[in-house]
Write a protein that holds these residues in place. Structure first.
Motif, mmCIF file in Angstrom:
data_model
loop_
_atom_site.group_PDB
_atom_site.id
_atom_site.type_symbol
_atom_site.label_atom_id
_atom_site.label_comp_id
_atom_site.label_asym_id
_atom_site.label_seq_id
_atom_site.Cartn_x
_atom_site.Cartn_y
_atom_site.Cartn_z
ATOM 1 N N UNK A 161 0.770 -1.192 0.083
ATOM 2 C CA UNK A 161 0.008 -0.188 -0.013
ATOM 3 C C UNK A 161 1.019 1.335 0.072
ATOM 4 N N UNK A 162 2.034 1.382 0.645
ATOM 5 C CA UNK A 162 2.644 2.497 0.626
ATOM 6 C C UNK A 162 4.004 2.490 -0.365
ATOM 7 N N UNK A 163 4.147 1.413 -1.157
ATOM 8 C CA UNK A 163 5.189 1.522 -2.108
ATOM 9 C C UNK A 163 5.388 2.549 -2.990
ATOM 10 N N UNK A 164 3.939 3.079 -3.439
ATOM 11 C CA UNK A 164 4.139 4.102 -4.171
ATOM 12 C C UNK A 164 4.843 5.511 -3.704
ATOM 13 N N UNK A 165 4.995 5.556 -2.418
ATOM 14 C CA UNK A 165 5.557 6.749 -1.656
ATOM 15 C C UNK A 165 7.116 6.340 -1.429
ATOM 16 N N UNK A 166 7.578 5.303 -1.907
ATOM 17 C CA UNK A 166 9.123 4.931 -1.803
ATOM 18 C C UNK A 166 9.858 5.700 -2.771
ATOM 19 N N UNK A 167 10.863 6.576 -2.356
ATOM 20 C CA UNK A 167 11.425 7.359 -3.105
ATOM 21 C C UNK A 167 12.636 6.947 -3.974
ATOM 22 N N UNK A 168 13.399 6.113 -3.083
ATOM 23 C CA UNK A 168 14.508 5.598 -3.662
ATOM 24 C C UNK A 168 14.476 4.149 -3.503
ATOM 25 N N UNK A 169 14.477 3.436 -4.668
ATOM 26 C CA UNK A 169 14.340 1.940 -4.945
ATOM 27 C C UNK A 169 15.343 1.182 -4.460
ATOM 28 N N UNK A 170 16.633 1.899 -4.106
ATOM 29 C CA UNK A 170 17.652 1.076 -3.600
ATOM 30 C C UNK A 170 17.510 1.000 -2.131
ATOM 31 N N UNK A 171 16.693 1.645 -1.616
ATOM 32 C CA UNK A 171 16.525 1.582 -0.062
ATOM 33 C C UNK A 171 15.354 0.613 0.239
ATOM 34 N N UNK A 172 15.089 -0.294 -0.749
ATOM 35 C CA UNK A 172 13.922 -0.944 -0.484
ATOM 36 C C UNK A 172 13.953 -1.934 0.718
ATOM 37 N N UNK A 173 15.133 -2.617 0.792
ATOM 38 C CA UNK A 173 15.126 -3.492 2.137
ATOM 39 C C UNK A 173 15.020 -2.754 3.274
ATOM 40 N N UNK A 174 15.987 -1.854 3.505
ATOM 41 C CA UNK A 174 15.873 -1.231 5.006
ATOM 42 C C UNK A 174 14.546 -0.523 5.056
ATOM 43 N N UNK A 175 13.732 0.027 4.195
ATOM 44 C CA UNK A 175 12.432 0.586 3.902
ATOM 45 C C UNK A 175 11.305 -0.402 4.444
ATOM 46 N N UNK A 176 11.572 -1.707 4.054
ATOM 47 C CA UNK A 176 10.703 -2.732 4.368
ATOM 48 C C UNK A 176 10.979 -3.034 5.786
ATOM 49 N N UNK A 177 12.272 -3.411 6.202
ATOM 50 C CA UNK A 177 12.524 -3.549 7.663
ATOM 51 C C UNK A 177 12.105 -2.546 8.541
ATOM 52 N N UNK A 178 12.065 -1.357 7.978
ATOM 53 C CA UNK A 178 11.446 -0.435 9.178
ATOM 54 C C UNK A 178 10.083 -0.434 9.151
ATOM 55 N N UNK A 179 9.273 -1.013 8.317
ATOM 56 C CA UNK A 179 7.928 -1.004 8.293
ATOM 57 C C UNK A 179 7.761 -2.225 9.371
ATOM 58 N N UNK A 180 8.594 -3.528 9.343
ATOM 59 C CA UNK A 180 8.644 -4.486 10.103
ATOM 60 C C UNK A 180 8.789 -4.135 11.568
ATOM 61 N N UNK A 181 9.614 -3.388 11.739
ATOM 62 C CA UNK A 181 10.345 -3.030 13.116
ATOM 63 C C UNK A 181 8.949 -2.289 13.840
ATOM 64 N N UNK A 182 8.513 -1.228 12.984
ATOM 65 C CA UNK A 182 7.580 -0.358 13.631
ATOM 66 C C UNK A 182 6.008 -1.364 13.897
ATOM 67 N N UNK A 183 5.734 -2.076 13.092
ATOM 68 C CA UNK A 183 4.758 -3.125 13.086
ATOM 69 C C UNK A 183 5.033 -4.035 14.456
ATOM 70 N N UNK A 184 6.310 -4.532 14.662
ATOM 71 C CA UNK A 184 6.377 -5.427 16.047
ATOM 72 C C UNK A 184 6.386 -4.463 17.140
ATOM 73 N N UNK A 185 6.904 -3.339 16.920
ATOM 74 C CA UNK A 185 6.644 -2.523 18.100
ATOM 75 C C UNK A 185 5.220 -2.353 18.605
ATOM 76 N N UNK A 186 4.516 -1.963 17.746
ATOM 77 C CA UNK A 186 2.863 -1.706 17.809
ATOM 78 C C UNK A 186 2.478 -3.159 18.707
ATOM 79 N N UNK A 187 2.669 -4.201 17.814
ATOM 80 C CA UNK A 187 2.366 -5.318 18.227
ATOM 81 C C UNK A 187 2.701 -5.784 19.709
ATOM 82 N N UNK A 188 3.994 -5.702 20.185
ATOM 83 C CA UNK A 188 4.261 -5.771 21.651
ATOM 84 C C UNK A 188 3.902 -4.860 22.537
#
Length: 226
Positions: A88-115
């Protein structure tokens, strides 16, 4: 040497105990050219391209989540939610070279919310359980594994990990896990946690020192790795 989640994490933590030079800490696979092409295509709505990205990163994201929540079912649900959010948020990713770190940031934030929500719910579950006859434990039942020795080693290892990481600050713990559990480089970690590389290094070195300062933990890890 045991493999799987236990072996992977133990190896990373023993490497931390031995120290790392600046070059190895900075190295990172990042997002390669082929992956960047898939991200560009997925960013314009290409579902097949995004499915290929899911196939590529799903295992790593699941492990990253599982290391933190310690529940297989929750890890599966959260992993699915993370990729839905990413799509859903991929269109807002400005630098495709940063995809992995961008994905991990989403994961870290979601895990924090869950915990955070889990800790909040636990307050009420604990109160209800203590008022019931017999007092239910409220904890998750351990998963039965065919290999009893592996199950015991896994349980002992995570007890040890929780004891070690319990001495870390929140940022030290996140940086340490992203580096040695998830295999991210310093530059990627900086993008994930939204801090400078020098700040990430500072927190990482503090975590490594705390790990080194626990000789009992080092000894137990070495014994488990035998």
């Amino acid at each position: 040497m045991r493999t799987g989640v236990v072996g992977h994490c133990q190896a990373g933590m023993l490497q931390a105990e031995g120290g790392r030079n600046e070059h190895s800490m900075q190295a990172s696979s990042g997002t390669d050219t082929a992956t960047a092409s898939l991200v560009r295509e997925a960013r314009t709505g290409g579902r097949y391209a995004f499915q290929r990205l899911v196939d590529q990163y799903q295992g790593a994201i699941f492990r990253m989540v599982y290391y933190r929540v310690q529940c297989h079912a929750d890890a599966e649900d959260l992993t699915q939610e993370i990729f839905i959010r990413a799509f859903r948020r991929l269109a807002g990713l400005q630098n495709v070279e940063h995809f992995r770190s961008w994905l991990y940031r989403i994961a870290v934030n979601r895990v924090r919310d869950h915990l955070r929500k889990k800790r909040f719910r636990a307050l009420f579950v604990s109160a209800e359980s203590s008022s019931e006859p017999g007092g239910a434990s409220g904890g998750e039942m351990p998963v039965q594994e065919p290999d009893a020795e592996q199950h015991v080693a896994r349980h002992e290892f995570w007890q040890l990990v929780r004891a070690i990481l319990g001495r870390f600050s929140l940022m030290e713990r996140e940086v340490f896990m992203l580096r040695f559990f998830d295999g991210l480089g310093i530059r990627e970690i900086a993008r994930v946690v939204g801090k400078s590389e020098s700040t990430v290094k500072t927190h990482l070195y503090r975590g490594i020192r705390k790990f080194r300062d626990s000789p009992q933990a080092r000894k137990q890890l070495e014994e488990i790795m035998k």
